[in-house]
Design a protein around this motif. Structure first.
Motif, short mmCIF file in Angstrom:
data_model
loop_
_atom_site.label_atom_id
_atom_site.label_comp_id
_atom_site.label_asym_id
_atom_site.label_seq_id
_atom_site.Cartn_x
_atom_site.Cartn_y
_atom_site.Cartn_z
N VAL A 257 0.95 -1.07 -0.03
CA VAL A 257 0.10 -0.01 -0.10
C VAL A 257 0.88 1.25 0.36
N LEU A 258 2.17 1.13 -0.68
CA LEU A 258 2.80 2.44 -1.03
C LEU A 258 3.85 1.94 -2.13
N SER A 259 4.32 3.01 -2.88
CA SER A 259 5.39 2.75 -3.82
C SER A 259 6.45 3.82 -3.76
N TRP A 260 7.46 3.75 -4.66
CA TRP A 260 8.55 4.70 -4.53
C TRP A 260 8.26 5.81 -5.03
N GLY A 261 6.74 6.17 -5.48
CA GLY A 261 6.37 7.70 -5.89
C GLY A 261 5.67 8.36 -4.63
N GLY A 262 5.34 7.60 -3.49
CA GLY A 262 4.63 8.13 -2.26
C GLY A 262 5.45 8.93 -1.46
N GLU A 263 5.21 9.17 -0.19
CA GLU A 263 5.70 10.10 0.52
C GLU A 263 6.19 9.29 1.99
N THR A 264 7.21 9.99 2.57
CA THR A 264 7.71 9.34 3.64
C THR A 264 8.10 10.66 4.99
N GLN A 265 7.66 10.09 6.08
CA GLN A 265 8.06 10.87 7.20
C GLN A 265 8.46 10.06 8.33
N ALA A 266 9.53 10.62 9.09
CA ALA A 266 10.28 9.91 10.07
C ALA A 266 10.64 10.83 11.17
N LEU A 267 10.65 10.08 12.20
CA LEU A 267 11.30 10.77 13.40
C LEU A 267 12.43 9.82 13.84
N ILE A 268 13.34 10.55 14.47
CA ILE A 268 14.89 9.73 14.62
C ILE A 268 15.53 10.27 15.77
N TYR A 269 15.67 9.49 16.61
CA TYR A 269 16.75 9.68 17.56
C TYR A 269 18.20 9.59 17.56
N ASN A 270 18.95 10.60 17.67
CA ASN A 270 20.18 10.63 17.15
C ASN A 270 20.97 10.64 18.25
N PRO A 271 21.69 9.62 18.68
CA PRO A 271 22.67 9.41 20.11
C PRO A 271 23.70 10.36 20.10
N LYS A 272 24.23 10.66 18.93
CA LYS A 272 25.36 11.63 19.00
C LYS A 272 25.05 13.15 19.31
N LEU A 273 23.75 13.58 18.91
CA LEU A 273 23.27 14.80 19.42
C LEU A 273 22.55 14.84 20.76
N LYS A 274 21.82 13.36 21.03
CA LYS A 274 21.02 13.24 22.03
C LYS A 274 19.75 14.11 21.95
N LYS A 275 19.34 13.88 20.52
CA LYS A 275 17.93 14.70 20.46
C LYS A 275 17.27 14.19 19.46
N VAL A 276 15.84 14.59 19.56
CA VAL A 276 15.04 13.76 18.18
C VAL A 276 15.01 14.77 17.04
N ILE A 277 14.95 14.26 15.80
CA ILE A 277 14.87 14.99 14.75
C ILE A 277 13.60 14.56 13.89
N ALA A 278 13.36 15.59 13.09
CA ALA A 278 12.11 15.15 12.19
C ALA A 278 12.47 15.24 10.88
N ILE A 279 12.11 14.26 9.87
CA ILE A 279 12.21 14.25 8.32
C ILE A 279 10.84 14.60 7.86
N ASN A 280 10.72 15.68 6.82
CA ASN A 280 9.73 15.64 6.34
C ASN A 280 9.97 15.53 4.98
N ALA A 281 9.57 14.51 4.23
CA ALA A 281 9.83 14.07 2.90
C ALA A 281 8.49 13.76 2.08
N LEU A 282 7.51 14.67 2.44
CA LEU A 282 6.13 14.81 1.62
C LEU A 282 6.39 15.68 0.55
N GLY A 283 5.84 15.04 -0.64
CA GLY A 283 5.61 15.77 -2.00
C GLY A 283 4.75 17.12 -1.66
#
Length: 638
Positions: A72-98
């Motif tokens: 129910v998705l393909s390579w032409g869709g959209e991606t959004q993510a939350l990442i905990y970065n242990p080097k920065l000790k913080k949560v970052i957000a990725i907005n990969a919505l078209g």
């Protein structure tokens, strides 16, 4: 004596919940964990971990595999993510919505008779975001090359045994697929026969997609030969997709089939790394993406629920269900009106929406013993020291919410994104094959963790079957344009405009405890995503369930909101006050109490997600994985 009895009753009720047997065992690991919507895709994640990759590498491999499997998705869709970065000790957000293409305007669609943009086909597409999001995350936070991370997906594109759920979905949607020549060539492998889709276990080949993925890897490898570093080499693959020959073929295929996306639209698009939003709920920091998603509705709900003693109410008692429902109704009323792309004007009053004082005001509107009709948006501006510029618009808005029509035909979850919620609902009459199709389908979730401290949650989607494939790229276009509105009375913040991102339902979650990773959790299911994630979180934090128990536990779902997907008319999407989905096993006394409060009840066999999650056991330094007990969601840990 009365207080002692109450204490013992609550104690044994919680003990009973904690002793609950699960249909699937919890996953355990100390080095890494990979969980997603398909077993083969989880295996792809484990392969990357075994190559020495981190959680970001593994998550990107799972994302690539699920796209290739049309989960129910393909390579032409959209991606959004939350990442905990242990080097920065913080949560970052990725907005990969078209974004909406250049020609996508309100007047363009209104002139064609639409009240919302279409559900399917090239006119439903925003620019593809998943490829760019994957490249960005991998380049900045992964360790391995694009060639290594895409290897499982490329092997699958060359040919993999297709699962029955995807194959049957293709067969069910074959008449739509036949309208698009490139889709017909990929999906209908037995054209002209009684069954034109592949059958379960058949080797499903996608040579055009394999050629596109090969071009991405070739661009990376050529850049490495030219002396570019790993990150810049992955960016070379990104550029080939959005500015090179892949982009040219994609746009040619879009235009041939009547779509609006241009080369300039692709070249101008890029993913955005953002600061996430978060609130503190009883000592736990909960993170969501910004208001271009529905994620803040979960944060608003937690703020409201802090004003109630949920433990005392007991898990899924009538008072608890009622309080949850009323809370979500208030939060979603705000979502429906105030959320939208923060890079466009007007900007959402998100500071006011997430203030604890505003939550107290909203909590005061909840009646303890009756459903309060159609919840309306509040006035968060006053909690930012501002005057609400949309008061008159809010007054006119009630004219749109005539809920007397289409009551029995509207579903909790749009067909493409459906999970178990529309399955076996007593008064909706779905046939068995459709029930199973929706039971096992849905926007994929991806979660991964590793011993270095990386933790990631992704909720990708778009380009679902029936997908319109863009030319000879093998890439299905997104259908996310339908999440815009064409009428500012519904939401002045989410009105369609070229270059703008629609407000989406896709909403991964992370939580920190003691400043360290605590939970990564995500789910499929359209407008029900944050409803289920909210209850999953409360199941763990308020009622002491394990991550697997919480993933399987029965939830409720509300239909008292504007649908974000499905249908092109106002009547298709208007809220249904008091409409609630309950589990079949809900006790009679709870049903009776809810009926007396004014609820219109439907019942489903399973009402829990499906949720995928990773709990970081800080005491023992290990991971617990929870993966849905229905559908094909699957995890592997080590």
């Amino acid at each position: 004596m009365k207080h002692l009895f109450l204490f013992l009753f609550v104690f044994f009720a919680i003990l009973s919940v904690n002793a609950q047997q699960t249909q699937k065992p919890p996953l355990h690991g100390k080095n890494w964990m990979a969980i997603t919507g398909k077993p083969l895709a989880a295996t792809a994640g484990s392969m990357i971990f075994q190559k020495g990759g981190n959680a970001i590498d593994a998550a990107c491999a799972m994302l690539a595999a699920t796209c290739t499997m049309w989960d129910v998705l393909s390579w032409g869709g959209e991606t959004q993510a939350l990442i905990y970065n242990p080097k920065l000790k913080k949560v970052i957000a990725i907005n990969a919505l078209g974004v909406a293409p250049s020609g996508a305007t309100v007047n363009f669609f209104k002139d064609k008779g639409y009240e919302f943009p279409p559900e399917y086909g090239p006119l439903a597409a925003v620019t593809p975001g998943t490829t760019g999001g994957l490249c960005y995350m991998l380049a900045k936070y992964g360790k391995l090359s694009l060639k290594e991370v895409l290897a499982p997906a490329m092997e699958m594109a060359a040919g993999y045994p297709i699962d029955g759920q995807t194959a049957n979905s293709i067969e069910r949607n074959k008449e739509k697929i036949k309208a698009w020549p490139y889709s017909k060539a990929v999906f209908l492998t037995h054209l002209g026969e009684e069954r034109e889709a592949p059958v379960a276990g058949e080797i499903f080949k996608q040579p055009a997609l394999l050629a596109t993925l090969t071009k991405l890897v070739d661009a990376e490898q050529e850049a490495l030969k030219e002396g570019k570093n790993r990150e810049n080499a992955i960016h070379a693959a990104f550029d080939r997709f959005y500015k090179g020959d892949i982009a040219e073929e994609f746009v040619r295929g879009v235009k041939e089939q009547g779509g609006l996306i241009t080369l300039e639209d692709l070249a101008n698009w890029k993913p955005i790394e953002e600061e996430p939003l978060h609130v503190n709920y009883r000592g736990i920091e909960v993170y969501k993406l910004q208001e271009w998603t529905q994620g803040p509705a979960l944060l608003q709900s937690l703020n409201i629920l802090e004003n109630f003693d949920l433990k005392k109410m007991e898990y899924n008692s009538a008072p608890y269900i009622h309080t949850l429902y009323q809370t979500m109704s208030l939060a979603f009323a705000d979502r429906d009106f105030y959320y939208g792309d923060p890079y466009f004007s007007p900007r959402s009053p998100i500071t006011g929406l997430l203030s604890k004082q505003y939550a107290k005001e909203r909590a005061s509107l909840i009646s303890p013993n009756r459903n309060v009709g159609l919840a309306q948006p509040g006035d968060p501006y006053s909690f930012e020291g501002k005057k609400n510029p949309f008061i008159s618009l809010l007054k006119n808005r009630s004219l749109l919410t005539d809920t007397t029509q289409n009551k029995d035909n509207r579903e909790f979850v749009p067909k493409h994104d459906a999970t178990n919620k529309s399955a076996a609902i007593v008064n909706m009459g779905n046939d068995d094959s459709l029930y199973h199709d929706r039971l096992w389908r849905g926007t994929t979730s991806v979660v991964a963790a590793d011993k270095e401290g990386w933790l990631i949650a992704i909720t990708p989607s778009g380009g679902w079957v029936p997908a319109c494939i863009a030319g000879n790229t093998g890439i299905g276009m997104s259908q996310r344009l339908q999440s815009f509105v064409l009428d500012s009375t519904i939401s002045p913040f989410n009105v369609l405009a070229p270059g703008k991102r629609p407000r989406v339902t896709l909403t991964p979650s992370l939580a920190l405890k003691n400043g360290l990773p605590h939970l990564a959790f995500a789910v499929q299911g359209g407008d029900t995503q944050d409803q289920n994630l909210l209850q999953f979180f409360l199941n763990m934090e308020e009622f002491g369930m394990t991550v697997q128990q919480a993933a399987e536990a029965a939830n409720i779902n509300s239909n008292q909101l504007w649908l974000s997907l499905g249908g092109t008319s106002i009547q298709d999407r208007i809220p249904k006050p008091g409409s609630i989905l309950l589990n079949n096993k809900t006790p009679e006394h709870v049903r009776a109490a809810l009926k007396q409060m004014g609820y219109d009840m439907s019942f489903g066999e399973r009402t829990s997600g499906p949720i995928n999650a990773i709990f970081v056991d800080q005491e023992h330094g290990t991971f617990w994985g929870g993966s849905s007990n229905h559908g094909e969601d699957y995890g592997i840990g080590w």
